[in-house]
Scaffold this motif. Sequence first.
Motif, PDB file in Angstrom:
ATOM      1  N   LYS A 134       0.864  -1.192   0.000  1.00  0.00           N
ATOM      2  CA  LYS A 134       0.000   0.000   0.000  1.00  0.00           C
ATOM      3  C   LYS A 134       0.891   1.229   0.000  1.00  0.00           C
ATOM      4  O   LYS A 134       1.713   1.411   0.901  1.00  0.00           O
ATOM      5  CB  LYS A 134      -0.892   0.012   1.248  1.00  0.00           C
ATOM      6  CG  LYS A 134      -1.806  -1.207   1.307  1.00  0.00           C
ATOM      7  CD  LYS A 134      -2.744  -1.148   2.484  1.00  0.00           C
ATOM      8  CE  LYS A 134      -3.767  -2.278   2.357  1.00  0.00           C
ATOM      9  NZ  LYS A 134      -4.774  -2.231   3.414  1.00  0.00           N
ATOM     10  N   GLY A 142      -8.897   1.725  -4.046  1.00  0.00           N
ATOM     11  CA  GLY A 142      -8.147   0.567  -4.509  1.00  0.00           C
ATOM     12  C   GLY A 142      -6.926   0.902  -5.356  1.00  0.00           C
ATOM     13  O   GLY A 142      -6.114   0.019  -5.648  1.00  0.00           O
ATOM     14  N   GLU A 165       1.865  -5.376   3.926  1.00  0.00           N
ATOM     15  CA  GLU A 165       0.942  -5.854   4.955  1.00  0.00           C
ATOM     16  C   GLU A 165       0.541  -7.289   4.651  1.00  0.00           C
ATOM     17  O   GLU A 165       0.320  -7.634   3.486  1.00  0.00           O
ATOM     18  CB  GLU A 165      -0.276  -4.929   4.910  1.00  0.00           C
ATOM     19  CG  GLU A 165      -1.345  -5.218   5.892  1.00  0.00           C
ATOM     20  CD  GLU A 165      -2.489  -4.198   5.756  1.00  0.00           C
ATOM     21  OE1 GLU A 165      -2.400  -3.114   6.346  1.00  0.00           O
ATOM     22  OE2 GLU A 165      -3.457  -4.513   5.043  1.00  0.00           O
ATOM     23  N   SER A 166       0.419  -8.123   5.693  1.00  0.00           N
ATOM     24  CA  SER A 166      -0.005  -9.513   5.487  1.00  0.00           C
ATOM     25  C   SER A 166      -1.310  -9.556   4.717  1.00  0.00           C
ATOM     26  O   SER A 166      -2.220  -8.777   4.996  1.00  0.00           O
ATOM     27  CB  SER A 166      -0.251 -10.214   6.818  1.00  0.00           C
ATOM     28  OG  SER A 166       0.869 -10.161   7.618  1.00  0.00           O
ATOM     29  N   VAL A 168      -4.734 -10.822   4.219  1.00  0.00           N
ATOM     30  CA  VAL A 168      -5.736 -11.430   5.098  1.00  0.00           C
ATOM     31  C   VAL A 168      -6.621 -12.360   4.265  1.00  0.00           C
ATOM     32  O   VAL A 168      -7.007 -12.015   3.142  1.00  0.00           O
ATOM     33  CB  VAL A 168      -6.603 -10.330   5.765  1.00  0.00           C
ATOM     34  CG1 VAL A 168      -7.721 -10.936   6.601  1.00  0.00           C
ATOM     35  CG2 VAL A 168      -5.726  -9.418   6.617  1.00  0.00           C
ATOM     36  N   GLU A 173     -15.848  -8.200   4.374  1.00  0.00           N
ATOM     37  CA  GLU A 173     -15.394  -6.841   4.630  1.00  0.00           C
ATOM     38  C   GLU A 173     -16.538  -6.110   5.321  1.00  0.00           C
ATOM     39  O   GLU A 173     -17.675  -6.133   4.845  1.00  0.00           O
ATOM     40  CB  GLU A 173     -14.992  -6.133   3.333  1.00  0.00           C
ATOM     41  CG  GLU A 173     -13.798  -6.819   2.675  1.00  0.00           C
ATOM     42  CD  GLU A 173     -12.977  -5.924   1.758  1.00  0.00           C
ATOM     43  OE1 GLU A 173     -12.894  -4.704   1.997  1.00  0.00           O
ATOM     44  OE2 GLU A 173     -12.405  -6.472   0.791  1.00  0.00           O
ATOM     45  N   ASN A 252      -8.722  -2.529   8.566  1.00  0.00           N
ATOM     46  CA  ASN A 252      -8.047  -2.254   7.302  1.00  0.00           C
ATOM     47  C   ASN A 252      -7.600  -0.805   7.302  1.00  0.00           C
ATOM     48  O   ASN A 252      -6.414  -0.496   7.278  1.00  0.00           O
ATOM     49  CB  ASN A 252      -8.990  -2.563   6.134  1.00  0.00           C
ATOM     50  CG  ASN A 252      -8.428  -2.110   4.791  1.00  0.00           C
ATOM     51  OD1 ASN A 252      -7.218  -1.985   4.636  1.00  0.00           O
ATOM     52  ND2 ASN A 252      -9.299  -1.837   3.836  1.00  0.00           N
ATOM     53  N   GLU A 253      -8.553   0.097   7.351  1.00  0.00           N
ATOM     54  CA  GLU A 253      -8.207   1.520   7.387  1.00  0.00           C
ATOM     55  C   GLU A 253      -9.402   2.293   7.923  1.00  0.00           C
ATOM     56  O   GLU A 253     -10.497   1.753   8.043  1.00  0.00           O
ATOM     57  CB  GLU A 253      -7.813   2.023   5.988  1.00  0.00           C
ATOM     58  CG  GLU A 253      -8.925   1.862   4.970  1.00  0.00           C
ATOM     59  CD  GLU A 253      -8.569   2.471   3.612  1.00  0.00           C
ATOM     60  OE1 GLU A 253      -7.478   3.023   3.457  1.00  0.00           O
ATOM     61  OE2 GLU A 253      -9.423   2.392   2.721  1.00  0.00           O
TER      62      GLU A 253
HETATM   63  P1  ADP Z   1      -8.322   2.067  -0.574  1.00  0.00           P
HETATM   64  O1  ADP Z   1      -7.909   3.003   0.495  1.00  0.00           O
HETATM   65  O2  ADP Z   1      -7.759   2.452  -1.899  1.00  0.00           O
HETATM   66  O3  ADP Z   1      -9.795   1.788  -0.588  1.00  0.00           O
HETATM   67  P2  ADP Z   1      -7.793  -0.392   0.821  1.00  0.00           P
HETATM   68  O4  ADP Z   1      -6.648  -0.365   1.765  1.00  0.00           O
HETATM   69  O5  ADP Z   1      -9.140  -0.344   1.422  1.00  0.00           O
HETATM   70  O6  ADP Z   1      -7.569   0.716  -0.283  1.00  0.00           O
HETATM   71  O7  ADP Z   1      -7.688  -1.696  -0.071  1.00  0.00           O
HETATM   72  C1  ADP Z   1      -8.582  -1.954  -1.146  1.00  0.00           C
HETATM   73  C2  ADP Z   1      -9.028  -3.397  -1.103  1.00  0.00           C
HETATM   74  O8  ADP Z   1      -7.901  -4.273  -1.193  1.00  0.00           O
HETATM   75  C3  ADP Z   1      -9.717  -3.770   0.207  1.00  0.00           C
HETATM   76  O9  ADP Z   1     -11.069  -3.425   0.213  1.00  0.00           O
HETATM   77  C4  ADP Z   1      -9.481  -5.284   0.230  1.00  0.00           C
HETATM   78  O10 ADP Z   1     -10.426  -5.938  -0.575  1.00  0.00           O
HETATM   79  C5  ADP Z   1      -8.105  -5.421  -0.370  1.00  0.00           C
HETATM   80  N1  ADP Z   1      -7.087  -5.461   0.705  1.00  0.00           N
HETATM   81  C6  ADP Z   1      -6.471  -4.401   1.283  1.00  0.00           C
HETATM   82  N2  ADP Z   1      -5.634  -4.796   2.259  1.00  0.00           N
HETATM   83  C7  ADP Z   1      -5.711  -6.139   2.307  1.00  0.00           C
HETATM   84  C8  ADP Z   1      -5.090  -7.158   3.117  1.00  0.00           C
HETATM   85  N3  ADP Z   1      -4.184  -6.865   4.048  1.00  0.00           N
HETATM   86  N4  ADP Z   1      -5.441  -8.427   2.881  1.00  0.00           N
HETATM   87  C9  ADP Z   1      -6.336  -8.759   1.931  1.00  0.00           C
HETATM   88  N5  ADP Z   1      -6.943  -7.864   1.136  1.00  0.00           N
HETATM   89  C10 ADP Z   1      -6.652  -6.571   1.316  1.00  0.00           C
END
Ligand code: ADP
Length: 368
Positions: A134, A142, A165-166, A168, A173, A252-253
Amino acid sequence: MKIGILGGGQLGRMLIQEALKYDDEWFTLDPAADAPCHTISNFTHGNFDDFDTVFNFGKGKDVVSIEIEHVNVDALFELRECGIKVIPSPEIIQIIQQKILQKEFYKKHGIPSPEFQIIKNKSEADFPLPFVQKMNAGGYDGKGVQVIRTREDLESLWNVPSVLESLVDIEKELSIIVAISESGETKTFPVTEMIADPKLNLLDFNICPAHISAAVETQIQEIVNKFIAAANAPGLFAIELFLDKSGKVWVNETAPRLHNSGHQTQEGNANSQFEQLYRVLKNLPLADTAACGFSGMLNLVGEENFSGKVKYEGLDEVLKLPKTYVHLYGKTETKPGRKMGHINVLADSRHELLDQLIHIKSLVKVTA
Ligand code: ADP
């Protein structure tokens, strides 16, 4: 009160739409001259990431807030120095703007978030596969996120400051919207399930309340409590969560603002996320968030291969349906993946809700 919002998109538009029933003056700032708020507020055409533009916009307002987090935070600190109320705090916006600071924030406050490594450039990458890269800054919807599964994939790492990041193993979600008032009152909306469209990587359906166990609810409540203590300032926040296949919840965030995952609160709850943010901005008692049965939302997103003056195909059919509510954002031009509007649906069961959402999705198309 004079209320200024950085950003003039659909989130600001729906906030103002809700709050016009009260007595305030609304001001918005956006780089697009035809932004969704331009006809419904005192509109300033300008960049919200420019210090002088933000400072001059904020001067003379009673409160300044955001509907997008990529704003000039130094100007917000300066405005606060000048006695203008800034909600959410510039400190929390600054943390959330940068994935690296955001991850460190979760770690510091014991908020469960996937294991990570911080890198300044790709040569520093040393993290077990598979993982997610990220970008530290500038990602949204995304973009700025990629999955690295194999040793060969390591070649395509972006050479920028990032979080690794690991990955998941996601079961669901989820999202929870939390309001914190200046008086210290807090309220959450029921947990929402977000079902994504894998092709566009954009949120597609929301379903509320989420179908989750009591144990998962408890984990989420603990996360919310820790987040409230850590944020320690007023605001409306959307905490995006992963429920993994083993039943553990990870953050996640967080978005320090109104969020797509809360759009169904417009008709699905006693009060909407927009009403709630309004209450926070004015330090009023927080609004009741109780759910009126099952609610869901479907994003109206620009179809692939269509750009230009927008056409909503099938909307007449949708408008004939019961307990179905169309919201358009006032955008004249569509392009692939652009969020143009959404449709909220109420139902008596999760099953009925899903059927109705899928049916509606088959009826409408956003073309040009
Ligand atoms: P944005 O801020 O651009 O929306 P995100 O960090 O939410 O980005 O990531 C977008 C998508 O990527 C998430 O909704 C999820 O589906 C996937 N994703 C993000 N981080 C992970 C993770 N650590 N493991 C698995 N999938 C992830």
